[in-house]
Design a protein around this motif. Structure first.
Motif, PDB file in Angstrom:
ATOM      1  N   PHE A  79      30.965 -45.863  -3.749  1.00  0.00           N
ATOM      2  CA  PHE A  79      32.186 -45.124  -4.052  1.00  0.00           C
ATOM      3  C   PHE A  79      32.176 -44.653  -5.496  1.00  0.00           C
ATOM      4  O   PHE A  79      32.509 -43.510  -5.806  1.00  0.00           O
ATOM      5  CB  PHE A  79      33.428 -45.986  -3.782  1.00  0.00           C
ATOM      6  CG  PHE A  79      33.909 -45.908  -2.362  1.00  0.00           C
ATOM      7  CD1 PHE A  79      33.558 -46.879  -1.435  1.00  0.00           C
ATOM      8  CD2 PHE A  79      34.699 -44.847  -1.950  1.00  0.00           C
ATOM      9  CE1 PHE A  79      33.999 -46.790  -0.117  1.00  0.00           C
ATOM     10  CE2 PHE A  79      35.140 -44.755  -0.631  1.00  0.00           C
ATOM     11  CZ  PHE A  79      34.789 -45.731   0.282  1.00  0.00           C
ATOM     12  N   PHE A  80      31.779 -45.539  -6.409  1.00  0.00           N
ATOM     13  CA  PHE A  80      31.782 -45.173  -7.819  1.00  0.00           C
ATOM     14  C   PHE A  80      30.787 -44.051  -8.072  1.00  0.00           C
ATOM     15  O   PHE A  80      31.089 -43.070  -8.771  1.00  0.00           O
ATOM     16  CB  PHE A  80      31.441 -46.405  -8.663  1.00  0.00           C
ATOM     17  CG  PHE A  80      31.576 -46.168 -10.132  1.00  0.00           C
ATOM     18  CD1 PHE A  80      30.457 -46.144 -10.958  1.00  0.00           C
ATOM     19  CD2 PHE A  80      32.819 -45.949 -10.700  1.00  0.00           C
ATOM     20  CE1 PHE A  80      30.587 -45.917 -12.316  1.00  0.00           C
ATOM     21  CE2 PHE A  80      32.955 -45.722 -12.055  1.00  0.00           C
ATOM     22  CZ  PHE A  80      31.834 -45.706 -12.864  1.00  0.00           C
ATOM     23  N   GLY A  82      29.781 -41.895  -5.952  1.00  0.00           N
ATOM     24  CA  GLY A  82      30.346 -40.690  -5.342  1.00  0.00           C
ATOM     25  C   GLY A  82      31.304 -39.991  -6.278  1.00  0.00           C
ATOM     26  O   GLY A  82      31.284 -38.758  -6.415  1.00  0.00           O
ATOM     27  N   ALA A  83      32.141 -40.768  -6.952  1.00  0.00           N
ATOM     28  CA  ALA A  83      33.088 -40.166  -7.900  1.00  0.00           C
ATOM     29  C   ALA A  83      32.340 -39.394  -8.973  1.00  0.00           C
ATOM     30  O   ALA A  83      32.711 -38.275  -9.333  1.00  0.00           O
ATOM     31  CB  ALA A  83      33.950 -41.244  -8.533  1.00  0.00           C
ATOM     32  N   PHE A  86      30.932 -36.049  -7.649  1.00  0.00           N
ATOM     33  CA  PHE A  86      31.889 -34.949  -7.506  1.00  0.00           C
ATOM     34  C   PHE A  86      32.432 -34.489  -8.847  1.00  0.00           C
ATOM     35  O   PHE A  86      32.768 -33.312  -9.021  1.00  0.00           O
ATOM     36  CB  PHE A  86      33.002 -35.338  -6.527  1.00  0.00           C
ATOM     37  CG  PHE A  86      32.522 -35.284  -5.113  1.00  0.00           C
ATOM     38  CD1 PHE A  86      32.133 -36.431  -4.445  1.00  0.00           C
ATOM     39  CD2 PHE A  86      32.384 -34.067  -4.468  1.00  0.00           C
ATOM     40  CE1 PHE A  86      31.635 -36.364  -3.154  1.00  0.00           C
ATOM     41  CE2 PHE A  86      31.889 -33.986  -3.185  1.00  0.00           C
ATOM     42  CZ  PHE A  86      31.514 -35.139  -2.521  1.00  0.00           C
TER      43      PHE A  86
ATOM     44  N   TRP B  30      38.388 -50.504  -6.471  1.00  0.00           N
ATOM     45  CA  TRP B  30      37.280 -49.587  -6.739  1.00  0.00           C
ATOM     46  C   TRP B  30      37.646 -48.156  -6.360  1.00  0.00           C
ATOM     47  O   TRP B  30      37.291 -47.201  -7.053  1.00  0.00           O
ATOM     48  CB  TRP B  30      36.009 -50.022  -6.009  1.00  0.00           C
ATOM     49  CG  TRP B  30      35.215 -51.011  -6.794  1.00  0.00           C
ATOM     50  CD1 TRP B  30      35.107 -52.352  -6.584  1.00  0.00           C
ATOM     51  CD2 TRP B  30      34.413 -50.727  -7.953  1.00  0.00           C
ATOM     52  NE1 TRP B  30      34.300 -52.930  -7.530  1.00  0.00           N
ATOM     53  CE2 TRP B  30      33.859 -51.960  -8.386  1.00  0.00           C
ATOM     54  CE3 TRP B  30      34.102 -49.569  -8.659  1.00  0.00           C
ATOM     55  CZ2 TRP B  30      33.021 -52.062  -9.493  1.00  0.00           C
ATOM     56  CZ3 TRP B  30      33.263 -49.652  -9.770  1.00  0.00           C
ATOM     57  CH2 TRP B  30      32.731 -50.901 -10.166  1.00  0.00           C
ATOM     58  N   VAL B  34      37.878 -44.807  -8.650  1.00  0.00           N
ATOM     59  CA  VAL B  34      37.369 -43.475  -8.310  1.00  0.00           C
ATOM     60  C   VAL B  34      38.396 -42.406  -8.667  1.00  0.00           C
ATOM     61  O   VAL B  34      38.072 -41.378  -9.277  1.00  0.00           O
ATOM     62  CB  VAL B  34      37.007 -43.406  -6.811  1.00  0.00           C
ATOM     63  CG1 VAL B  34      36.899 -41.975  -6.328  1.00  0.00           C
ATOM     64  CG2 VAL B  34      35.712 -44.150  -6.552  1.00  0.00           C
ATOM     65  N   VAL B  37      38.508 -41.899 -12.386  1.00  0.00           N
ATOM     66  CA  VAL B  37      37.337 -41.160 -12.885  1.00  0.00           C
ATOM     67  C   VAL B  37      37.549 -39.669 -12.700  1.00  0.00           C
ATOM     68  O   VAL B  37      37.300 -38.865 -13.604  1.00  0.00           O
ATOM     69  CB  VAL B  37      36.052 -41.622 -12.162  1.00  0.00           C
ATOM     70  CG1 VAL B  37      34.905 -40.669 -12.423  1.00  0.00           C
ATOM     71  CG2 VAL B  37      35.681 -43.025 -12.592  1.00  0.00           C
ATOM     72  N   LEU B  38      38.065 -39.268 -11.539  1.00  0.00           N
ATOM     73  CA  LEU B  38      38.305 -37.840 -11.305  1.00  0.00           C
ATOM     74  C   LEU B  38      39.453 -37.331 -12.170  1.00  0.00           C
ATOM     75  O   LEU B  38      39.438 -36.191 -12.628  1.00  0.00           O
ATOM     76  CB  LEU B  38      38.595 -37.570  -9.826  1.00  0.00           C
ATOM     77  CG  LEU B  38      37.449 -37.201  -8.891  1.00  0.00           C
ATOM     78  CD1 LEU B  38      36.681 -35.999  -9.426  1.00  0.00           C
ATOM     79  CD2 LEU B  38      36.504 -38.310  -8.628  1.00  0.00           C
TER      80      LEU B  38
ATOM     81  N   LEU C 230      39.461 -38.205  -3.813  1.00  0.00           N
ATOM     82  CA  LEU C 230      38.588 -37.511  -4.759  1.00  0.00           C
ATOM     83  C   LEU C 230      39.257 -36.287  -5.375  1.00  0.00           C
ATOM     84  O   LEU C 230      39.064 -35.992  -6.545  1.00  0.00           O
ATOM     85  CB  LEU C 230      37.298 -37.077  -4.059  1.00  0.00           C
ATOM     86  CG  LEU C 230      36.268 -38.170  -3.790  1.00  0.00           C
ATOM     87  CD1 LEU C 230      35.119 -37.614  -2.959  1.00  0.00           C
ATOM     88  CD2 LEU C 230      35.718 -38.726  -5.093  1.00  0.00           C
ATOM     89  N   PHE C 270      39.876 -26.546  -7.390  1.00  0.00           N
ATOM     90  CA  PHE C 270      39.001 -27.689  -7.121  1.00  0.00           C
ATOM     91  C   PHE C 270      39.725 -28.692  -6.244  1.00  0.00           C
ATOM     92  O   PHE C 270      39.134 -29.347  -5.394  1.00  0.00           O
ATOM     93  CB  PHE C 270      38.552 -28.369  -8.420  1.00  0.00           C
ATOM     94  CG  PHE C 270      37.586 -29.504  -8.194  1.00  0.00           C
ATOM     95  CD1 PHE C 270      38.032 -30.826  -8.107  1.00  0.00           C
ATOM     96  CD2 PHE C 270      36.238 -29.257  -8.030  1.00  0.00           C
ATOM     97  CE1 PHE C 270      37.139 -31.862  -7.881  1.00  0.00           C
ATOM     98  CE2 PHE C 270      35.336 -30.293  -7.801  1.00  0.00           C
ATOM     99  CZ  PHE C 270      35.783 -31.598  -7.724  1.00  0.00           C
TER     100      PHE C 270
END
Lengths: 159, 215, 560
Positions: A79-80, A82-83, A86, B30, B34, B37-38, C230, C270
């Motif tokens: 997962f990390f 993947g971040a 992207f 986690w 994520v 981070v984005l 995401l 995005f």
């Protein structure tokens, strides 16, 4: 105390020896000093690369040891990772645009209307209407940039 | 609900067992990492783009930042990451008292970070090195350092906000540790707090060279 | 050659859950009663099923509000010139219609309502992984929605739902900040729901149900959740920067201070392009359920459909620039984005092929949910193919910002997602309430919806191709016949939705009582729970006995 024997805690989670944490902490502090030291030396564009590389080494140490990813389920790492993938997509694809806008702003101004006059910063006309030189019948514009730059220069249209 | 060996008090009813609950909590944190981070990543993207467009501005403007304070803050945060990792380790070996102490040290270091930050900001406000339309300082070469300072304040400001939130959560963990809620059997909340805190540290690890040490 | 069944289909060994308590002879207490009656028990519930119902109510209100704005738009556009609104007011109308429909309705809709209700049931879990976070998501949704609605009252935004800079950051004098704060808050609701679903699917599946034995609805919800975690944070930072720009003039999107307005578009899209896959993927999950249940067939190409959901989720992040072909991007960027846009269409097409093949030689039941599913296949295909047309750079240069775009996205969002949502609601309604709806009136609702939708939006493809720009308050006389026709269609569409809503509402208290498996489907929510389910979902543990679409191996126990 012992050589590194795989220790687990009461729940079956991996137990890192205290020395591991201390060593990683010391490494992180040393790398910080290194980062600052290297930044005082002029390496041109490589300064950024080196700084990012060292920062990434530090980040990897934090992630693998402090955050236990080395001994944990691989799914967390996926997962990390993947971040990060992207995020890279965002930066790289956007920069495909921003780094390659081209000579949009270098185009010479051409008036939108045939008889318009372009004024310079001093308030005086820059030059005679470009289109009169080319032929007033041609209203073809080479590119949209001409309109943009012309608009930026605030044409005072006579129409 | 009465506590028993198979149904300890901390086990929530919809989980089959403690292992499932613990792994779910960790996976959840986690995934939250994520999202962070984005979230910060957007700012890093803006940084990359503007620095690529205006390398001289970034070089000139960054001299307004005090790299010594930045380096100290980096070391403060790294140490706080170490202490929170040691706190969790103490719980893993069923020693909540040292764990509490390590958590207090972590909190103290985080507060130190914010104090140093306060001094940095105060100095800039005093000089007029402010974001965007409030920028009035004339001592930097070149044109338009506005965007550099905008990016600086938004990135460090948002990071500082995350430090404050982290401090609140760490304090709450201290209270729960004092109440005897955690030990070798159960320390998941502290573990996921640690994960969050390490992320905050990691973001600063990148912010420091990008803002304070521009070539 | 047709399949030859090697062995005769077997009956399941799992007993139909008892709807009636044998001791008292009364219906067993279900989640609607268990866990308390009264407002407080609902507002403080941790039960995913009750939270789903809370979302159902609030999201329906949002749909209604967004729909009102839609009808006002079409009313104004019936003829050129002013009918009821001036141009400034018209700008607010389309902004609010878009913002409400996208942020308050369609993005949460299927995951929050049907996902919340069905996900734990279909994987045999007692609840989602983080029930308190789930409730928090709903409260955050309500809070964010209130901000958005408050902005309408203060001075409704007129920037378009895309809030493009520099108009939104410098020039517009409307309440952009309250609206964007609302959007920021709503983003958290979406993120937390996605986070919850990912952990639930990873960790709480009943023993025996491996990844490739899950219903495809779960794959759809999972892929959606990946996108949610995401992409939504990038919307968060974009909106935050917009608010800071507007409030404090930080200059990041202002050329005068060295900023770039097109950067806003990059950041915005995005998120917003993957967002459209947040809208469609859960719908596609529903379609897999409906097509199989109502053709009594195993799905064709399960693995392909599962992987295509993931492929759509991942590739969707690579194509956002196709919304910006005429924004002044570099030549290389526009070509890359156009090429990648063609790639993202492939997994969707694979799904449509597979669903169609599943129908072949099936035993088709024309139930109301099935009619919605078949409508989806037809309408989504049109929407998807027109998407390819405008993904083609050279064509989009002419069609960008025309009604062609408007028609395209309404075909995929309404013809796709909303049709799937309606199908899902009618399909699972008997499970949620233990009551069946009135089929006749439901059919009336469906027909009016289908006819009204095509009247409204097919016309707009023609309008766009003939040059009618979007977001224009008035237009040249030559466009009036088409606009008029579209407006009439929109009211028929509205009536269709209204009738369907009434049908569903009436069924809650006055519908004929439904059994645990009126459709004879094979997924766990039908085979091992009562209608409505009991508070903890299953009696004991859910038993994984057969695949979700094993109609060739198992005889379903229909319980009407």
């Amino acid at each position: 105390m012992s050589r590194h024997v795989e220790q687990t805690d009461a729940q079956g989670g991996h137990l890192s020896p205290t020395s591991t944490y201390l060593k990683v902490g010391a490494a992180l502090l040393t790398l910080t000093v290194l980062t600052v030291a290297i930044s005082r030396i002029n390496l041109g564009p490589w300064n950024l690369v080196v700084a990012m590389l060292i920062a990434s080494v530090k980040a990897v140490l934090v992630v693998l040891f402090f955050m236990h990813l080395l001994h944990d389920n691989k799914i967390y790492g996926s997962f990390f990772a993947g971040a990060l993938v992207f995020l890279s997509v965002l930066i790289i694809l956007t920069m495909f645009d921003t780094m390659d806008r081209g000579d949009l702003h270098a185009e010479e101004a051409a008036p939108i209307r045939a008889r318009a006059v372009i004024y310079g910063d001093d308030g005086k006309p820059l030059k005679k209407n470009i289109h009169e030189e080319k032929g007033a019948s041609e209203e073809q514009h080479e590119n949209a940039a001409a309109d943009t730059t012309a608009a930026e220069k605030s044409i005072d249209s006579t129409d | 609900m009465a506590e028993s060996a198979t149904h300890p008090q901390y086990l929530q009813h919809h989980f089959a067992d403690a292992v499932q609950q613990r792994e779910s909590s960790k996976l959840g944190m986690w995934i939250f990492i994520v999202t962070e981070v984005l979230f910060f990543g957007g700012l890093f993207a803006a940084y990359a783009i503007y620095r690529a467009w205006n390398p001289e501005i970034f070089h000139n403007a960054h001299t307004a930042l005090n790299w010594k304070l930045g380096a100290i803050n980096t070391m403060v945060l790294i140490t706080s990451s170490l202490t929170i990792a040691l706190a969790i380790r103490s719980l893993q070996v069923d020693r909540p008292k040292p764990a509490q102490h390590y958590l207090w040290v972590t909190l103290l270091l985080a507060a130190t970070f914010m104090v140093i930050k306060y001094f940095e900001y105060a100095h800039k406000f005093h000089l007029g090195e402010l974001p965007g339309k409030y920028y009035t300082y004339t001592g930097i070469e070149g044109t338009n350092p506005h965007v550099f300072f905008s990016i600086y304040f938004v990135m460090t400001g948002l990071h500082g906000l995350h430090v404050l939130v982290g401090m609140g959560v760490i304090f709450w963990m201290i209270l729960r540790t004092r109440r005897g809620e955690f030990g070798a059997q159960y320390y998941t909340p502290v573990e996921v707090t640690g994960l969050y805190w390490h992320l905050v540290d990691m973001i600063w690890i990148y912010l420091f060279p990008l803002l304070y040490l521009v070539g | 050659m047709s399949d030859t069944v090697a062995t005769a289909p077997i009956e399941s060994r799992i007993a139909v859950p008892k709807q009636i308590d044998p001791k008292t002879g009364l219906p067993r207490p279900n989640f609607l009663q268990d866990g308390g009656k009264g407002l407080k028990s609902w507002l403080f519930t941790l039960d995913h099923k009750r939270i789903a119902v809370l979302y159902l109510i609030t999201i329906s209100v949002a749909f209604f509000l967004g729909g009102i704005f839609a009808l006002l738009i079409r009313l104004e556009l019936f003829e050129p010139g002013k009918q009821f609104f001036n141009a400034e007011q018209y700008n607010k109308l389309f902004t609010l219609h878009g913002a409400i429909m996208i942020f308050l309705f369609i993005i949460p809709s299927i995951p929050a309502i049907l996902g919340n209700f069905v996900l734990p049931l279909q994987i045999g879990a007692k609840d989602v992984a983080f029930p308190r976070l789930n409730l928090a998501s709903w409260y955050i949704y309500v809070f964010g929605s209130l901000f958005a609605i408050a902005s309408i009252i203060i001075s409704a935004a007129d920037t378009g739902w895309t809030f493009y800079t520099p108009y939104s950051s410098s020039s517009s004098s409307t309440a952009v900040i309250p609206m964007t704060i609302g959007v920021f808050i709503l983003g958290f609701s979406s993120i937390f729901t996605g986070l919850n679903f990912i952990v639930t699917v990873h960790k709480l599946r009943t023993p025996g149900m491996t990844w490739f034995k899950m219903p495809l609805m779960i794959w759809g919800l999972y892929a959606t959740a990946i996108i949610q975690v995401l992409a939504t944070p990038v919307l968060g930072i974009t909106v935050l920067l917009l608010i800071l720009e507007r409030a404090f003039g930080i200059g990041i999107f202002d050329p005068a201070m060295g900023g770039d307005p097109v950067l806003y578009q990059h950041f915005f899209w995005f998120y917003s392009h993957p967002a459209v896959y947040i809208m469609i993927l859960p719908g596609m999950g529903i379609i897999s359920e409906l097509i199989t249940a109502f053709s009594r067939r195993k799905i064709f190409g399960y693995t392909f459909i599962a992987f295509s959901s993931m492929a759509i989720a991942l590739v969707s992040f690579l194509v956002w620039g196709h919304h910006m072909f005429v924004s002044g991007q570099s030549e290389i960027a526009v070509m890359i984005f156009s090429f990648l846009t063609f790639m993202v269409a492939i997994p969707s097409a694979i799904k449509v092929f597979n669903w169609t093949v599943t129908l072949y030689k099936g035993s088709i039941v024309f139930s109301v949910p099935m009619l919605y599913a078949l409508s989806f296949l037809f309408l989504f295909t049109i929407g998807g193919l027109t998407g390819l047309m405008i993904g083609t750079l050279s064509v989009d240069v002419h069609l960008h910002d025309t009604y062609f775009i408007v028609a395209h996205f309404h075909y995929v969002m309404v013809g796709g997602t909303v049709m799937a949502l309606m199908g899902g609601l009618f399909y699972w309604w008997p499970k949620i309430w233990g009551r069946m709806y009135n089929r006749t009136w439901a059919l009336v609702g469906w027909i009016l919806t289908f006819v009204g939708f095509n009247m409204t939006f097919f016309t707009q493809f023609i309008l766009g191709a003939r040059g009618m720009p979007r977001r224009y308050w008035t237009y040249l006389d030559q466009y009036q016949p088409l606009h008029g026709f579209s407006s009439v269609g929109s009211f028929i569409l509205g009536i269709g939705f209204l009738i369907s809503a009434i049908v569903l509402f009436v069924a809650v208290h006055h519908g004929r009582p439904a059994g645990s498996n009126p459709w004879g489907a094979l997924t766990l929510e039908w085979t091992q729970t009562t209608s409505p389910p009991v508070e903890h979902n299953f009696d004991g543990e859910a038993v994984y006995e057969h695949g979700p679409y094993d109609y060739d191996k198992v005889i379903p126990k229909v319980s009407i």
